[in-house]
Design an enzyme around this catalytic site. Structure first.
Site, PDB file in Angstrom:
ATOM      1  N   ASN A 116     -86.601 -47.464-127.513  1.00  0.00           N
ATOM      2  CA  ASN A 116     -87.039 -47.382-128.916  1.00  0.00           C
ATOM      3  C   ASN A 116     -88.565 -47.399-129.004  1.00  0.00           C
ATOM      4  OD1 ASN A 116     -87.965 -50.280-130.052  1.00  0.00           O
ATOM      5  ND2 ASN A 116     -86.436 -50.608-128.466  1.00  0.00           N
ATOM      6  N   TYR A 140     -96.083 -48.484-122.046  1.00  0.00           N
ATOM      7  CA  TYR A 140     -94.647 -48.440-121.731  1.00  0.00           C
ATOM      8  C   TYR A 140     -93.956 -47.377-122.600  1.00  0.00           C
ATOM      9  CZ  TYR A 140     -89.776 -50.032-121.993  1.00  0.00           C
ATOM     10  OH  TYR A 140     -88.398 -50.083-122.007  1.00  0.00           O
TER      11      TYR A 140
HETATM   12  C1  15L Z   1     -87.353 -52.291-124.484  1.00  0.00           C
HETATM   13  O1  15L Z   1     -87.423 -51.090-124.253  1.00  0.00           O
HETATM   14  C2  15L Z   1     -87.684 -53.275-123.445  1.00  0.00           C
HETATM   15  O2  15L Z   1     -87.248 -52.881-122.167  1.00  0.00           O
HETATM   16  C3  15L Z   1     -87.186 -54.658-123.738  1.00  0.00           C
HETATM   17  O3  15L Z   1     -87.962 -55.535-122.978  1.00  0.00           O
HETATM   18  C4  15L Z   1     -87.278 -55.027-125.227  1.00  0.00           C
HETATM   19  O4  15L Z   1     -88.600 -55.140-125.615  1.00  0.00           O
HETATM   20  C5  15L Z   1     -86.609 -53.956-126.067  1.00  0.00           C
HETATM   21  O5  15L Z   1     -87.139 -52.694-125.778  1.00  0.00           O
HETATM   22  C6  15L Z   1     -86.761 -54.233-127.568  1.00  0.00           C
HETATM   23  O6  15L Z   1     -87.337 -53.396-128.280  1.00  0.00           O
HETATM   24  O7  15L Z   1     -86.299 -55.276-128.012  1.00  0.00           O
END
Ligand code: 15L
Length: 269
Positions: A116, A140
């Protein structure tokens, strides 16, 4: 049944997904950079699956791991914000290596674990579709935009069947207010990946990977069209979560965007 390589098979989502895919009858090859726990190895071997301990960056090992596979579920990645150099190596270069090795090995389908956070700087609204422009909230998130774009390229140019999963909050159970919208339960994660693997007629698809949360911000229809029918709903945990903490302050700008905390200054480079 298909022969499936799972990268990052020893990680939090990998462990759950690998175990779940076995129950759907897929034949798995599990790849991780560290040996899987002995109990999991024993279980998987008993079920006739294979283990490979290797780095994604090890070209020969990756080629060998993809040999004879119909599909790869690419989960290996840094799962949160990190230094750009680390994101570059693990999430950007690593994802390129997996797509390219899959193409060379003649693997038909790639299921890519996006996030997301590829659209984290999008305003919260019911319901955000898959057609919103990329608005990553972190390096990220940028790496996930890259992975989705690479998947699109390999689908268009080389005919790989690619499904990008914009995963929400993969957790055993929701523990915070935001999770009431973003939660992806363990069983639904397995349903999601299985749907990606077994859907007919895939060229390139993006779907949101969340459970059937009453308070969701993301449109589940593209997932349903693929055959993903989530069952869990974070709402069953709402009373407990709301009792334990005040509702988030709507004046706090982090609460206006999909990415939540990832938007905030603590995630500045
Ligand atoms: C993600 O993509 C992450 O890998 C995880 O650590 C959380 O941050 C998650 O999203 C989220 O949005 O809660």
């Amino acid at each position: 049944m298909s022969h499936v390589l799972v990268t990052g098979a020893g990680g939090s989502i990998g462990t759950v997904v690998a175990r779940g895919l076995l129950t759907y009858g897929h034949r798995l090859r599990l790849l991780d950079r560290v040996p899987l726990p002995a109990t999991e190895i024993a279980e998987a071997q008993e079920a006739g699956h294979e283990m490979v301990t290797a780095e994604i960056a090890d070209e020969a090992a990756l080629r060998g791991a993809l040999d004879g596979m119909d599909a790869v579920v690419h989960l290996a990645a840094i799962r949160t914000e990190a230094r750009f150099t680390d994101i570059l190596r693990e999430n950007i270069d690593g994802t390129y290596r997996v797509f390219e090795a899959a193409r060379q090995a003649g693997v038909r389908r790639v299921i890519y674990a996006s996030s997301n956070h590829a659209v984290g700087f999008t305003a919260r609204a019911p319901l955000v579709g898959i057609d919103v422009p990329p608005r990553p909230d972190t390096y990220y998130g940028v790496s996930k935009v890259f992975g989705e774009a690479l998947g699109r390229l390999y689908a268009d140019r080389y005919g790989l069947e690619v499904v990008s999963l914009r995963i929400g909050s993969f957790l055993w159970r929701p523990t915070a207010f935001r999770h009431l919208s973003t939660w992806l339960s363990h069983p639904d994660a397995v349903r999601l990946v299985h749907a990606g693997l077994s859907a007919p007629d895939v060229t390139y698809s993006v779907v949101y990977g969340i459970s059937a949360n009453t308070r969701r911000w993301w449109d589940l229809e593209p997932g349903r069209a693929l055959g993903y029918h989530p069952i869990d709903d974070a709402e069953v945990y709402a009373a407990g979560i709301l009792a334990g903490a005040a509702e988030p302050d709507p004046a706090d700008y982090k609460n206006s965007y999909l990415g939540g905390d990832f938007i905030g200054p603590e995630y500045d480079a």
